[in-house]
Design a protein around this motif. Structure first.
Motif, mmCIF file in Angstrom:
data_model
loop_
_atom_site.group_PDB
_atom_site.id
_atom_site.type_symbol
_atom_site.label_atom_id
_atom_site.label_comp_id
_atom_site.label_asym_id
_atom_site.label_seq_id
_atom_site.Cartn_x
_atom_site.Cartn_y
_atom_site.Cartn_z
ATOM 1 N N ILE A 14 0.888 -1.153 0.036
ATOM 2 C CA ILE A 14 0.085 0.039 0.099
ATOM 3 C C ILE A 14 0.938 1.381 -0.340
ATOM 4 N N PHE A 64 -1.814 -1.949 -3.663
ATOM 5 C CA PHE A 64 -2.794 -0.985 -3.936
ATOM 6 C C PHE A 64 -1.915 0.510 -3.933
ATOM 7 N N GLY A 70 -2.027 4.533 4.266
ATOM 8 C CA GLY A 70 -2.777 3.249 4.801
ATOM 9 C C GLY A 70 -3.087 3.442 6.384
ATOM 10 N N TYR A 102 -8.253 4.783 4.169
ATOM 11 C CA TYR A 102 -8.301 3.291 4.208
ATOM 12 C C TYR A 102 -9.722 2.895 3.630
ATOM 13 N N TYR A 126 -9.906 5.989 -0.240
ATOM 14 C CA TYR A 126 -9.412 5.916 -1.580
ATOM 15 C C TYR A 126 -9.586 4.788 -2.623
ATOM 16 N N MET A 171 -9.035 0.955 -0.761
ATOM 17 C CA MET A 171 -8.043 0.452 -0.205
ATOM 18 C C MET A 171 -8.316 -0.928 0.816
#
Length: 147
Positions: free
Chosen positions: A18, A79, A89, A95, A98, A105
């Motif tokens: 992430i 991601f 993240g 979280y 997005y 996410m």
């Protein structure tokens, strides 16, 4: 933010990356670019130049992930967003809100987590789009009024 293309070479475990392709820490400390403008208050020519350079950074980041094999190794996922920030993240808003290719996410990570360990990587890789300049650009007066 730990250069996943490098760190991933040292593990055989499945990895889910992430990250932002234009991570704000890397822009300031590695690329050493965008320190003054950040797109607000810039004229259209400066904005075009900055968007072009930023898209180059995005392509370079994705190329590094590809060349390392990180986003082609079965069981891995990613991601990658184009938000100019660091550690997205860790924030609940990011979280949940997005989205890349229609998947949040949170949902991308959850889908990867419950998938079989040898799951095809392409099922779990969400890569960023490049930035574009809108057809209309704020005038100098619009920018000054927002300041």
């Amino acid at each position: 933010c730990l250069f996943p293309n490098v760190s991933a070479a040292w593990t055989d475990l499945p990895i889910f990356v992430i990250n932002s392709a234009i991570d704000s820490w890397q822009i300031a400390n590695v690329w050493r670019f965008h320190q003054n403008c950040r797109w607000d208050g810039c004229g259209i020519e400066r904005t075009r130049r900055d968007v072009g350079i930023t898209n180059y950074m995005i392509r370079s980041f994705v190329q590094d992930l590809n060349s390392s094999g990180l986003i082609s190794r079965p069981g891995n996922g990613a991601f990658i967003v184009t938000c100019n920030e660091h550690v997205a993240g860790l924030g609940l808003d990011a979280y949940i809100k997005y989205v890349v290719n229609g998947v949040s996410m949170r949902d991308a990570l959850a889908q990867w987590w419950v998938a079989p360990i040898d799951s095809p990587t392409q099922d779990h890789v969400r890569l960023p789009c490049e930035l574009r300049i809108p057809d209309t650009h704020p005038s100098e007066n619009d920018v000054k009024e927002r300041a």
